[in-house]
Design an enzyme around this catalytic site. Structure first.
Site, PDB file in Angstrom:
ATOM      1  N   GLU A  35      10.545  63.802   3.566  1.00 14.66           N
ATOM      2  CA  GLU A  35      10.742  63.764   5.007  1.00 14.66           C
ATOM      3  C   GLU A  35      10.531  65.159   5.574  1.00 14.66           C
ATOM      4  OE1 GLU A  35      15.626  64.184   5.159  1.00 14.66           O
ATOM      5  OE2 GLU A  35      14.735  62.180   5.127  1.00 14.66           O
ATOM      6  N   HIS A  78      19.195  63.449   8.670  1.00 20.96           N
ATOM      7  CA  HIS A  78      19.756  64.380   7.700  1.00 20.96           C
ATOM      8  C   HIS A  78      19.806  65.802   8.252  1.00 20.96           C
ATOM      9  CE1 HIS A  78      18.385  61.500   4.285  1.00 20.96           C
ATOM     10  NE2 HIS A  78      19.564  61.172   4.767  1.00 20.96           N
TER      11      HIS A  78
END
Length: 343
Positions: free
Chosen positions: A209, A247
């Site tokens: 990511e 996150h």
């Protein structure tokens, strides 16, 4: 074979008596994992759901032979829980806890550096070797034993990828969720090194990511050291710079860590990169498909130069009707040289 956890894994659950610890410990036990002990300070000597509870991890190691720790401790105490497990001789520590202060993890990472201990996480779904052991919070029923290693920063996308693989009857050797925090224990490179060394892992699926340079580092490692086929996906391709996406580590800062940069690095390393998460399972299936000799020209393949084009099927063409003159319903005009019949 598998990596990190297998049938020899014996787990002590730190925070067993809490709500989350109890729920997931029982799920791991139901899957077949050996949950041999729990650890909650002040509750030592009790039995919780049939599992003996100790005041310290060291007691669990000495009395129950625990070699793996699963941590469900509030974030303010999680770093200390990691260090306690390491000091007790635990070799694999899986920390599920989310929201651990970054400075706490800086301190823990410095202490663990150079020691024979493998930390997975924090803020991760854990590790599962299908059919052998589940040490984490992932749904066990979607997994299937096999030969594809999965490593991911995203927990949910790990489940999605595994679901696609299992639907295609492609099993997994081990699935590792490394976590999405800025400071983690096991990195992509660590997991790739383990999968490369595992003789029964034939292919690797890597899910990254935005944010940081972990995927670029992994791409460089793949190019230099990995001989097995690798499929990669980067989530956050449409994320705006400067905004954290889920996150703590998923943020584009200073123009670095973009999905485009990571995908370009992975492609340059020979990794098969997919643009959509829906294509992960299909891409792995293509890489694992055995090469079969083609019979004739494959569907959609280009025709060799100079080859004659196959004639189109002949169709019967009807003659156009004779041209009528006059009002509708009038008889056609007679051909030249013939006299018209009297009515």
């Amino acid at each position: 074979m598998s990596i990190l956890v297998d049938t020899t894994t014996r787990v002590v659950v730190q925070g067993l008596t809490g709500k989350e610890g109890t729920f997931h410990a029982l799920a791991c036990r139901d899957y077949g994992t050996k949950i041999v002990a729990g650890m909650t300070p002040g509750k030592g000597g009790t039995i919780h759901e049939g599992i003996p509870v100790f005041d310290t991890v060291a007691e669990a190691v000495a009395k129950e032979g625990a070699n793996t720790s699963l941590i469900f401790v509030p974030p303010g105490f999680a770093a200390d829980a990691i260090l306690e497990a390491a000091d007790a001789g635990i070799r694999v520590i899986v920390c599920i806890s989310e929201g651990i202060p970054t400075l706490d993890m800086v301190r823990a990472a410095r202490v663990l550096n150079g020691r024979e201990v493998r930390l997975v996480g924090p803020n991760c779904p854990g590790v599962i070797s299908p059919g052998k052991a589940k040490v984490g919070i992932m749904p066990g029923h979607i997994h299937r034993p096999g030969r594809v290693g999965v490593v991911s920063r995203s927990g949910t996308l790990t489940y999605e990828a595994v679901g696609q693989l299992t639907t295609r009857s492609i099993g997994q050797s081990t699935c590792v969720g490394i976590g999405g925090d800025p400071i983690i224990g096991t990195t992509f490179v660590d997991a790739l090194r383990l999968f490369q060394a595992d003789p029964e892992t034939e292919a690797i699926l890597m899910i990254g990511e935005i944010g940081g340079t972990a995927e670029e580092d992994a791409a460089a490692f793949v190019k230099a050291h990995v001989t097995k086929p690798v499929v990669g996906f980067i989530c956050g391709q449409s994320a705006p710079p400067g905004r954290r996406m889920g996150h703590a580590g998923a943020i584009i800062a200073g123009g670095k860590g973009t999905a485009a940069e990571k995908m370009a690095a992975m492609e340059a390393a020979g990794i098969t990169v997919v643009r959509s998460p829906a294509d992960m399972g299909e891409a792995v299936a293509r890489l694992l498909a055995p090469a079969t000799p083609a019979r004739g020209r494959a569907a959609g393949a280009a025709r060799p130069r100079g080859a004659a084009k196959k004639p189109a099927a002949a169709h019967r063409v009807s003659k156009a009707p004779a041209k009528r003159t006059g009002k509708p319903g009038a008889r056609p005009a007679p051909k030249p040289g013939r006299r018209a019949k009297k009515r």
